[in-house]
Design a protein around this motif. Structure first.
Motif, PDB file in Angstrom:
ATOM      1  N   ASP A  14      80.075  60.594  10.084  1.00  0.00           N
ATOM      2  CA  ASP A  14      78.856  60.570  10.893  1.00  0.00           C
ATOM      3  C   ASP A  14      78.941  61.631  11.990  1.00  0.00           C
ATOM      4  O   ASP A  14      79.858  61.630  12.802  1.00  0.00           O
ATOM      5  N   GLY A  15      77.976  62.530  12.010  1.00  0.00           N
ATOM      6  CA  GLY A  15      77.955  63.553  13.041  1.00  0.00           C
ATOM      7  C   GLY A  15      78.677  64.826  12.655  1.00  0.00           C
ATOM      8  O   GLY A  15      78.623  65.813  13.385  1.00  0.00           O
ATOM      9  N   VAL A  16      79.346  64.819  11.503  1.00  0.00           N
ATOM     10  CA  VAL A  16      79.986  66.025  10.982  1.00  0.00           C
ATOM     11  C   VAL A  16      79.421  66.358   9.602  1.00  0.00           C
ATOM     12  O   VAL A  16      78.968  67.464   9.349  1.00  0.00           O
ATOM     13  N   ILE A  17      79.444  65.384   8.715  1.00  0.00           N
ATOM     14  CA  ILE A  17      78.919  65.575   7.358  1.00  0.00           C
ATOM     15  C   ILE A  17      77.466  65.107   7.262  1.00  0.00           C
ATOM     16  O   ILE A  17      76.613  65.788   6.704  1.00  0.00           O
ATOM     17  N   CYS A  18      77.212  63.961   7.847  1.00  0.00           N
ATOM     18  CA  CYS A  18      75.922  63.292   7.648  1.00  0.00           C
ATOM     19  C   CYS A  18      75.284  62.899   8.976  1.00  0.00           C
ATOM     20  O   CYS A  18      75.970  62.419   9.888  1.00  0.00           O
ATOM     21  N   ASP A  19      73.981  63.117   9.069  1.00  0.00           N
ATOM     22  CA  ASP A  19      73.212  62.650  10.227  1.00  0.00           C
ATOM     23  C   ASP A  19      72.486  61.373   9.814  1.00  0.00           C
ATOM     24  O   ASP A  19      71.473  61.416   9.124  1.00  0.00           O
ATOM     25  N   GLY A  20      73.042  60.250  10.239  1.00  0.00           N
ATOM     26  CA  GLY A  20      72.454  58.961   9.892  1.00  0.00           C
ATOM     27  C   GLY A  20      71.701  58.329  11.040  1.00  0.00           C
ATOM     28  O   GLY A  20      71.553  57.105  11.087  1.00  0.00           O
ATOM     29  N   MET A  21      71.202  59.150  11.966  1.00  0.00           N
ATOM     30  CA  MET A  21      70.603  58.615  13.185  1.00  0.00           C
ATOM     31  C   MET A  21      69.468  57.620  12.896  1.00  0.00           C
ATOM     32  O   MET A  21      69.384  56.563  13.528  1.00  0.00           O
ATOM     33  N   LEU A  22      68.609  57.941  11.941  1.00  0.00           N
ATOM     34  CA  LEU A  22      67.491  57.043  11.635  1.00  0.00           C
ATOM     35  C   LEU A  22      68.005  55.709  11.098  1.00  0.00           C
ATOM     36  O   LEU A  22      67.514  54.641  11.472  1.00  0.00           O
ATOM     37  N   GLU A  23      69.025  55.777  10.235  1.00  0.00           N
ATOM     38  CA  GLU A  23      69.599  54.552   9.671  1.00  0.00           C
ATOM     39  C   GLU A  23      70.317  53.739  10.738  1.00  0.00           C
ATOM     40  O   GLU A  23      70.250  52.507  10.737  1.00  0.00           O
ATOM     41  N   TYR A  24      71.021  54.425  11.640  1.00  0.00           N
ATOM     42  CA  TYR A  24      71.730  53.707  12.709  1.00  0.00           C
ATOM     43  C   TYR A  24      70.764  52.814  13.470  1.00  0.00           C
ATOM     44  O   TYR A  24      71.030  51.643  13.716  1.00  0.00           O
ATOM     45  N   PHE A  25      69.646  53.406  13.855  1.00  0.00           N
ATOM     46  CA  PHE A  25      68.708  52.626  14.667  1.00  0.00           C
ATOM     47  C   PHE A  25      68.094  51.489  13.870  1.00  0.00           C
ATOM     48  O   PHE A  25      68.019  50.355  14.353  1.00  0.00           O
ATOM     49  N   GLN A  26      67.674  51.766  12.639  1.00  0.00           N
ATOM     50  CA  GLN A  26      67.012  50.725  11.860  1.00  0.00           C
ATOM     51  C   GLN A  26      67.981  49.587  11.513  1.00  0.00           C
ATOM     52  O   GLN A  26      67.610  48.404  11.575  1.00  0.00           O
ATOM     53  N   SER A  27      69.221  49.912  11.155  1.00  0.00           N
ATOM     54  CA  SER A  27      70.205  48.865  10.858  1.00  0.00           C
ATOM     55  C   SER A  27      70.578  48.108  12.122  1.00  0.00           C
ATOM     56  O   SER A  27      70.728  46.880  12.111  1.00  0.00           O
ATOM     57  N   SER A  28      70.719  48.834  13.216  1.00  0.00           N
ATOM     58  CA  SER A  28      71.054  48.186  14.492  1.00  0.00           C
ATOM     59  C   SER A  28      69.928  47.272  14.944  1.00  0.00           C
ATOM     60  O   SER A  28      70.168  46.193  15.481  1.00  0.00           O
ATOM     61  N   LYS A  29      68.700  47.714  14.705  1.00  0.00           N
ATOM     62  CA  LYS A  29      67.537  46.892  15.068  1.00  0.00           C
ATOM     63  C   LYS A  29      67.527  45.594  14.270  1.00  0.00           C
ATOM     64  O   LYS A  29      67.311  44.506  14.827  1.00  0.00           O
ATOM     65  N   ARG A  30      67.810  45.683  12.982  1.00  0.00           N
ATOM     66  CA  ARG A  30      67.840  44.481  12.140  1.00  0.00           C
ATOM     67  C   ARG A  30      68.976  43.552  12.564  1.00  0.00           C
ATOM     68  O   ARG A  30      68.806  42.329  12.589  1.00  0.00           O
ATOM     69  N   ALA A  31      70.132  44.137  12.886  1.00  0.00           N
ATOM     70  CA  ALA A  31      71.253  43.318  13.356  1.00  0.00           C
ATOM     71  C   ALA A  31      70.912  42.677  14.687  1.00  0.00           C
ATOM     72  O   ALA A  31      71.220  41.496  14.922  1.00  0.00           O
ATOM     73  N   TYR A  32      70.263  43.421  15.565  1.00  0.00           N
ATOM     74  CA  TYR A  32      69.844  42.887  16.867  1.00  0.00           C
ATOM     75  C   TYR A  32      68.949  41.670  16.680  1.00  0.00           C
ATOM     76  O   TYR A  32      69.124  40.641  17.342  1.00  0.00           O
ATOM     77  N   GLN A  33      68.012  41.779  15.765  1.00  0.00           N
ATOM     78  CA  GLN A  33      67.068  40.685  15.558  1.00  0.00           C
ATOM     79  C   GLN A  33      67.758  39.433  15.024  1.00  0.00           C
ATOM     80  O   GLN A  33      67.297  38.322  15.263  1.00  0.00           O
TER      81      GLN A  33
END
Length: 261
Positions: A14-33
């Motif tokens: 993450d941050g070197v090979i792949c930019d998963g920023m959109l997934e980070y937020f959406q998965s974190s949002k689901r976990a938060y809920q």
């Protein structure tokens, strides 16, 4: 120009090979809920831009839902940037949370998403330009490649397979190995009977690089901070005079090793 090429190349994901920023937020949002189900009426999407801006403070996955919690609680971006460790620990303590349980919730969210909507999950990951081609070139060369990441190895393997790269499980050291990256580098050296000065390591977070730098038995590993990853201008400026941690651009990364700093 580097006068010696690596026999082993270690890459963060993450941050070197792949930019998963959109997934980070959406998965974190689901976990938060799931964790704070009393707050499901909160419009968490309004926090997305702040989350993206603050992503450089995150070192371990469980911190991502905590970052959303901090924003919900009204903690300022400045406080989070300057004092994240204390902010996160205070939330954990005050709300009697368990990082391991948060991790399990986040992983379960991802597993469910992959099972139910693999295409949608994969779509939220963007690979940095030229990186997949570079990895393909390395895999065909004499340099051994290892992915050293705090992301679950199975997620890394799935994402790389979608790009036509089928790395062996022994080449991916994810969160499941449960050890810091400098210890993983030490392990990689051991299994290859290699010396540190033949190993290069690229990471977008400064702290893991500093920990490698401080390990006496890893002196000689060439360390690179990826300037396209999840770090800030202040962090990049802080290593200007560092003799052992070099700032690496994406353009340099995709070129021949002889063109790296």
């Amino acid at each position: 120009m580097s006068d010696q090429l690596p026999t082993i190349l270690g890459l963060d994901f993450d941050g070197v090979i792949c930019d998963g920023m959109l997934e980070y937020f959406q998965s974190s949002k689901r976990a938060y809920q799931k964790i704070w189900n009393q707050d499901t009426n909160q419009n968490l999407e309004e926090l997305a831009q702040s989350f993206y801006k603050l992503r450089p403070v995150i070192e371990i996955g469980w911190e991502m839902p905590i970052l959303i919690r901090a924003l919900v609680l009204g903690i300022t971006e400045t406080d989070i940037l300057q004092n994240w460790t204390n902010v996160a620990q205070n939330i954990i303590s005050l709300e009697k949370l368990n990082p391991k349980e948060i991790t399990e919730t986040l992983d379960q969210v991802r597993d469910d998403w992959i099972h139910n909507d693999l295409e949608g999950w994969l779509h939220l990951h963007q690979f940095y330009p030229g990186v997949i081609d570079k990895i393909g070139q390395v895999l065909k060369s004499s340099t051994k490649l290892y992915i050293i990441t705090t992301k679950e190895g199975r997620f890394v393997k799935q994402l790389l397979q979608q790009q036509g790269l089928d790395l062996s499980e022994s080449s991916i050291f994810g969160k499941e190995v449960k050890r810091p990256k400098y210890e993983t580098l030490r392990h990689v050296l051991d299994i290859n009977s290699e010396t540190p000065n033949h190993v290069w390591f690229v990471e977008d977070l400064l702290k893991p690089l500093k920990l490698v730098q401080q390990a006496s038995d890893l002196q000689g590993v060439k360390l690179f901070l990826a300037d396209w990853g999840y770090n800030t201008p202040q962090i990049r400026e802080s290593i200007q005079n560092d003799a052992t941690i070099k700032l690496l651009s994406l353009k340099q990364f995709t070129q021949e090793f002889s063109h790296w700093p």
